[in-house]
Design a protein around this motif. Structure first.
Motif, mmCIF file in Angstrom:
data_model
loop_
_atom_site.group_PDB
_atom_site.id
_atom_site.type_symbol
_atom_site.label_atom_id
_atom_site.label_comp_id
_atom_site.label_asym_id
_atom_site.label_seq_id
_atom_site.Cartn_x
_atom_site.Cartn_y
_atom_site.Cartn_z
ATOM 1 N N VAL A 89 0.617 -1.056 0.127
ATOM 2 C CA VAL A 89 -0.108 -0.357 0.372
ATOM 3 C C VAL A 89 0.916 1.450 0.317
ATOM 4 C CG1 VAL A 89 -1.654 0.927 1.883
ATOM 5 C CG2 VAL A 89 -1.783 -1.337 1.645
ATOM 6 N N ASP A 90 0.173 2.687 -1.237
ATOM 7 C CA ASP A 90 1.586 3.622 -0.553
ATOM 8 C C ASP A 90 -0.229 4.076 -0.197
ATOM 9 O OD1 ASP A 90 3.848 3.429 -0.873
ATOM 10 O OD2 ASP A 90 3.375 2.454 -3.184
ATOM 11 N N THR A 91 0.029 5.564 0.334
ATOM 12 C CA THR A 91 -0.156 6.097 0.949
ATOM 13 C C THR A 91 -0.500 7.617 0.334
ATOM 14 O OG1 THR A 91 -1.003 5.073 2.259
ATOM 15 C CG2 THR A 91 -2.066 6.604 2.932
ATOM 16 N N PHE A 92 -1.434 8.663 -0.082
ATOM 17 C CA PHE A 92 -0.701 10.215 -0.563
ATOM 18 C C PHE A 92 -2.006 10.962 0.274
ATOM 19 C CE2 PHE A 92 -0.162 6.920 -3.835
ATOM 20 C CZ PHE A 92 1.167 7.113 -3.772
ATOM 21 N N ALA A 93 -1.777 11.928 -0.144
ATOM 22 C CA ALA A 93 -1.936 12.890 1.033
ATOM 23 C C ALA A 93 -2.160 14.138 0.085
ATOM 24 C CB ALA A 93 -2.218 13.246 2.809
ATOM 25 N N VAL A 94 -4.129 14.796 0.128
ATOM 26 C CA VAL A 94 -3.457 15.994 -1.117
ATOM 27 C C VAL A 94 -3.737 16.850 0.160
ATOM 28 C CG1 VAL A 94 -4.986 16.781 -3.007
ATOM 29 C CG2 VAL A 94 -4.550 14.312 -2.567
ATOM 30 N N LYS A 95 -2.577 17.536 0.184
ATOM 31 C CA LYS A 95 -2.822 18.771 0.935
ATOM 32 C C LYS A 95 -1.960 20.609 0.134
ATOM 33 C CE LYS A 95 -1.278 16.354 5.386
ATOM 34 N NZ LYS A 95 -0.110 16.231 6.107
ATOM 35 N N ARG A 96 -4.072 21.032 0.922
ATOM 36 C CA ARG A 96 -4.035 22.658 0.428
ATOM 37 C C ARG A 96 -2.803 23.494 1.329
ATOM 38 N NH1 ARG A 96 -7.887 24.391 -4.080
ATOM 39 N NH2 ARG A 96 -9.482 24.778 -2.397
ATOM 40 N N SER A 97 -3.176 23.262 2.536
ATOM 41 C CA SER A 97 -2.982 23.036 3.275
ATOM 42 C C SER A 97 -2.779 22.801 4.755
ATOM 43 C CB SER A 97 -3.755 24.477 4.205
ATOM 44 O OG SER A 97 -5.582 24.023 4.671
ATOM 45 N N ASN A 98 -2.449 23.541 5.790
ATOM 46 C CA ASN A 98 -2.352 22.677 7.264
ATOM 47 C C ASN A 98 -3.662 22.201 7.802
ATOM 48 O OD1 ASN A 98 0.778 21.988 7.009
ATOM 49 N ND2 ASN A 98 1.194 23.889 8.161
ATOM 50 N N GLU A 99 -4.427 22.899 7.219
ATOM 51 C CA GLU A 99 -5.750 22.510 8.154
ATOM 52 C C GLU A 99 -6.284 21.037 7.406
ATOM 53 O OE1 GLU A 99 -9.629 24.613 7.726
ATOM 54 O OE2 GLU A 99 -7.523 26.292 7.483
ATOM 55 N N ALA A 100 -6.782 20.376 8.791
ATOM 56 C CA ALA A 100 -6.729 18.567 7.832
ATOM 57 C C ALA A 100 -7.653 18.523 9.451
ATOM 58 C CB ALA A 100 -6.024 18.275 8.610
ATOM 59 N N SER A 101 -8.977 17.285 9.762
ATOM 60 C CA SER A 101 -9.658 16.818 10.926
ATOM 61 C C SER A 101 -8.896 16.206 11.869
ATOM 62 C CB SER A 101 -10.856 15.760 10.281
ATOM 63 O OG SER A 101 -10.753 14.819 9.888
ATOM 64 N N ALA A 102 -9.667 16.501 12.908
ATOM 65 C CA ALA A 102 -8.427 16.249 14.078
ATOM 66 C C ALA A 102 -7.739 14.548 13.553
ATOM 67 C CB ALA A 102 -9.695 15.502 15.748
ATOM 68 N N ASP A 103 -9.711 13.756 12.978
ATOM 69 C CA ASP A 103 -10.197 12.413 13.207
ATOM 70 C C ASP A 103 -8.373 12.096 12.524
ATOM 71 O OD1 ASP A 103 -10.660 11.749 15.519
ATOM 72 O OD2 ASP A 103 -12.764 11.459 14.260
ATOM 73 N N LYS A 115 -5.736 13.976 11.446
ATOM 74 C CA LYS A 115 -4.560 14.019 11.903
ATOM 75 C C LYS A 115 -3.825 12.372 12.562
ATOM 76 C CE LYS A 115 -4.744 18.780 11.947
ATOM 77 N NZ LYS A 115 -5.219 20.260 12.726
ATOM 78 N N ILE A 116 -5.016 11.958 13.534
ATOM 79 C CA ILE A 116 -4.549 10.809 14.688
ATOM 80 C C ILE A 116 -4.212 10.263 13.647
ATOM 81 C CG2 ILE A 116 -5.765 9.411 16.173
ATOM 82 C CD1 ILE A 116 -7.347 11.077 17.933
ATOM 83 N N ASN A 117 -5.057 9.551 12.377
ATOM 84 C CA ASN A 117 -4.440 8.240 11.753
ATOM 85 C C ASN A 117 -3.798 8.594 10.734
ATOM 86 O OD1 ASN A 117 -6.464 6.166 12.183
ATOM 87 N ND2 ASN A 117 -8.246 7.593 11.744
ATOM 88 N N GLU A 118 -3.198 10.007 10.636
ATOM 89 C CA GLU A 118 -2.080 10.196 9.521
ATOM 90 C C GLU A 118 -0.990 9.761 10.844
ATOM 91 O OE1 GLU A 118 -1.090 14.713 9.423
ATOM 92 O OE2 GLU A 118 -0.324 14.027 7.635
ATOM 93 N N LYS A 119 -0.832 10.801 11.700
ATOM 94 C CA LYS A 119 0.284 9.693 13.369
ATOM 95 C C LYS A 119 -0.028 8.823 13.214
ATOM 96 C CE LYS A 119 1.868 11.556 17.123
ATOM 97 N NZ LYS A 119 1.830 10.008 18.141
ATOM 98 N N LEU A 139 0.018 5.630 10.956
ATOM 99 C CA LEU A 139 0.133 4.814 9.908
ATOM 100 C C LEU A 139 1.326 5.662 9.979
ATOM 101 C CD1 LEU A 139 -0.524 3.661 7.191
ATOM 102 C CD2 LEU A 139 -1.449 5.462 5.905
ATOM 103 N N ASN A 140 1.501 6.827 10.076
ATOM 104 C CA ASN A 140 3.439 7.554 9.261
ATOM 105 C C ASN A 140 4.146 6.327 10.511
ATOM 106 O OD1 ASN A 140 3.157 9.672 7.796
ATOM 107 N ND2 ASN A 140 2.449 10.854 9.351
ATOM 108 N N GLU A 141 3.547 5.800 11.170
ATOM 109 C CA GLU A 141 4.830 5.138 12.572
ATOM 110 C C GLU A 141 4.931 3.798 11.438
ATOM 111 O OE1 GLU A 141 2.723 5.073 16.022
ATOM 112 O OE2 GLU A 141 3.254 6.822 16.596
ATOM 113 N N ILE A 142 3.874 3.080 10.474
ATOM 114 C CA ILE A 142 3.824 1.916 9.432
ATOM 115 C C ILE A 142 4.727 2.740 8.603
ATOM 116 C CG2 ILE A 142 2.710 -0.181 9.232
ATOM 117 C CD1 ILE A 142 0.898 0.518 11.577
ATOM 118 N N LYS A 143 4.363 3.213 7.832
ATOM 119 C CA LYS A 143 4.623 3.215 6.447
ATOM 120 C C LYS A 143 4.066 4.952 6.459
ATOM 121 C CE LYS A 143 5.148 1.864 1.599
ATOM 122 N NZ LYS A 143 4.854 1.719 0.698
ATOM 123 N N PRO A 144 5.411 5.813 6.074
ATOM 124 C CA PRO A 144 4.792 7.575 5.796
ATOM 125 C C PRO A 144 4.054 6.897 5.160
ATOM 126 C CG PRO A 144 7.157 6.653 6.051
ATOM 127 C CD PRO A 144 6.201 5.496 5.992
#
Ligand SMILES: NC(=O)C1=CN([C@@H]2O[C@H](COP(=O)(O)OP(=O)(O)OC[C@H]3O[C@@H](n4cnc5c(N)ncnc54)[C@H](O)[C@@H]3O)[C@@H](O)[C@H]2O)[C@@H](O)CC1
Ligand SMILES: Nc1ncnc2c1ncn2[C@@H]1O[C@H](COP(=O)(O)OP(=O)(O)O)[C@@H](O)[C@H]1O
Ligand SMILES: [K+]
Length: 498
Positions: A76-90, A92-96, A98-103
């Motif tokens: 699996v490769d995961t891509f997050a399309v970001k136009r700013s640093n705004e993101a929902s709280a959940d 952000k939690i899931n990003e953290k 996942l980043n611990e397993i595969k960025p």
């Protein structure tokens, strides 16, 4: 099953979080699990998966799905399309997590959009029910890339860019092969104009509060086998033919007697006690030899109907398939409508005649069921610009004339005078050949004759018609299916409810 708007789903979501209670991040985990379970049962771990996320909760779901798939050894490769640093709280939690397993790879400019050639499956988690405007800019470029990829695309909840509660103008909308939507179907999924975006769609249960769903007022429902099984009446041991109704069907003309035959067979297979066919003289031998179970009353007209018979003793009257639009037939229809005081079933040329003689609409018995296909409906109400407008016209027409409008299509919809609309969930493209509609008319007339109230007769008829065709398709496929096959499989459809 209720169909809810994006706003209503948000309320149900909120209620579940507060009253189950369950933290929103755990609810997201539950949704992601349900989604992942389906993926695992459809794609092998050898599949290379790209998960494309926005930064809302739909993207949060995508991140959780990616983590779960990695746990199951998918590539699996995961891509997050970001136009700013705004993101929902959940998110952000899931990003953290996942980043611990595969960025997670961030896509912030057009240049950063990944090439999707190397993947087999693309999971679309850009936008879900939070879509608030048309998709543009970087997000639109990503959508275009997904659509160009020609890979298998599975959308989380809703194809990104699709509005569920109003028309979506063609633009940047993901064209999914599959959409797994959470908890309840979404209105836009039922319309032909959105078929290219939604693909095959399924509802996955994520355990949202049933109580909260009950509390939401909705005019829209999807017919399910649970709903139908509650309506079906069992036969009594000492029942005789007189207990199962007398129906009369006015159908056929020279060259179109097949419509009458199909109608008759369908009515009988749907369980009517006694069936009489009112047909032009030229159809007498045809009906008597092809459908021996039915009685026949020939009209004086040789090639088409010119008159009518005593309708009083019938529990249900169906009119229309194959009758043509001759002046005498107009008279025949007009007289029948005027004499018969109970709800009728009107289809095909019966409706075409009515669309040319608007005055007949005013005298239709209350709760009469009309079964137009889209062209027949257009003749009745005029053109519409999109499927949401078509729905509004259907709703208004049912309300205004106090009738039930069964608008046929891949998801046939049953509009009641109350404003409630029921979309069918059975049926397949094998039904798209001449005569399928005649079968439906026979079925609904039969049910009405057996004492089902018009609303029930329409719902059961529509559902069983599609189910019979689905069972036929399992045995003989879709291409070679003909209307007669649908009638032949009606008994099997009933067997499903034993
Ligand atoms: N009850 C449910 O159904 C649950 C829903 N969940 C997920 O949550 C999703 C809804 O999440 P959200 O409300 O965060 O909404 P989305 O994830 O759909 O996106 C909302 C974000 O995108 C922005 N946005 C909207 N339209 C845009 C556009 N055209 N261009 C650029 N940005 C745009 C909004 O301003 C907002 O920041 C659902 O679709 C589902 O996937 C699950 O996590 C769990 C439970
Ligand atoms: N692609 C499809 N998926 C599901 N059902 C379909 C599809 N195409 C047609 N049907 C069903 O088949 C029937 C066709 O009716 P109609 O258009 O009146 O045909 P005809 O007049 O030839 O009998 C309707 O009940 C419709 O819902
Ligand atoms: K999506």
């Amino acid at each position: 099953m209720k169909i809810l708007s994006a706003e209503q789903v948000r309320e149900v979501d909120k209620y579940t979080i507060e009253n189950e209670p369950i933290p929103s991040i755990d609810l997201m985990e539950r949704a992601a699990h349900a989604f992942t379970d389906w993926l695992i049962s459809h794609f092998s771990p050898k599949s290379k998966v790209a998960v494309i996320c926005g930064t809302g909760n739909n993207g949060g779901d995508g991140l959780a799905v990616a983590r779960m798939l990695l746990g199951k050894k998918y590539q699996v490769d995961t891509f997050a399309v970001k136009r700013s640093n705004e993101a929902s709280a959940d998110f952000k939690i899931n990003e953290k997590r996942l980043n611990e397993i595969k960025p997670v790879r961030e896509v912030t400019t057009e240049k950063g959009i990944p090439l999707l050639e190397e993947f087999d499956v693309i999971i679309d988690g850009l936008f879900g029910s939070g879509l608030s405007r048309e998709v543009q800019g970087l997000h639109a470029d990503v959508v275009e890339m997904i659509n160009k990829s020609r890979k298998t695309v599975v959308s989380i909840d809703i194809p990104s860019g699709l509005f569920t509660d109003h028309h979506t103008f063609p633009g940047a909308v993901v064209e999914a092969d599959y959409t797994l939507t959470f908890q309840v179907p979404k209105l836009a999924f039922f319309f032909p104009e959105n078929a290219q975006y939604v693909g095959e769609w399924y509802v996955v249960d994520i355990g949202l509060s049933a109580e909260a769903i009950d509390q939401q007022r909705s005019h829209y429902y999807m017919l399910t086998s649970e709903m139908i099984s509650k309506l079906l009446k069992p036969r009594k041991k000492f029942a005789h033919k007189g207990d199962h109704g007398r129906a009369l069907i006015m159908s056929g003309s020279y060259g179109k007697m097949g419509a009458a035959v199909l109608c008759a067979r369908a009515a009988l297979r749907t369980g009517i006690g006694l069936l009489t066919m009112y047909i032009p003289t030229c159809g007498y031998d045809i009906i008597q030899s092809t459908v021996p179970e039915a009685m026949a009353i020939p009209d004086e007209g040789d090639h088409f109907l010119t008159s009518y018979t005593d309708l009083e003793n019938y529990d249900a009257v169906g009119v229309g398939p194959g009758i043509g639009k001759e002046q005498e037939t107009v008279y025949s229809l007009m007289q029948s409508i005027q004499t018969y005081k109970k709800p009728m079933v009107i289809d095909a040329d019966g409706l075409n005649i009515i669309s040319e003689h608007g005055e007949m609409l005013e005298i239709l018995p209350k709760n009469t069921i009309i079964t137009p296909h889209p062209k027949e409906f257009e003749r009745l109400v005029g053109k519409w610009s999109d499927d949401f407008e078509k729905l509004a016209l259907q709703k208004d027409f049912a309300r205004k004339h106090d009738i039930i409008v069964v608008l046929k299509g891949a998801h046939t919809s049953v509009a009641l005078p109350s404003g409630d609309i029921f979309f069918n969930s059975t049926g397949n493209p094998g039904m798209a050949s001449g005569g399928s509609g005649d079968v439906l008319t026979g079925m609904i007339t039969s049910l009405l004759g057996q004492g089902y109230i018009p609303e029930e007769a329409a719902k059961i008829g529509v559902f069983m018609h599609g189910l019979a065709a689905d069972l036929a398709a399992e045995v003989i496929g879709e291409i070679g299916m003909v209307a007669t096959d649908i009638t032949d499989f009606i008994p099997e459809a009933y067997q499903q409810f034993k």
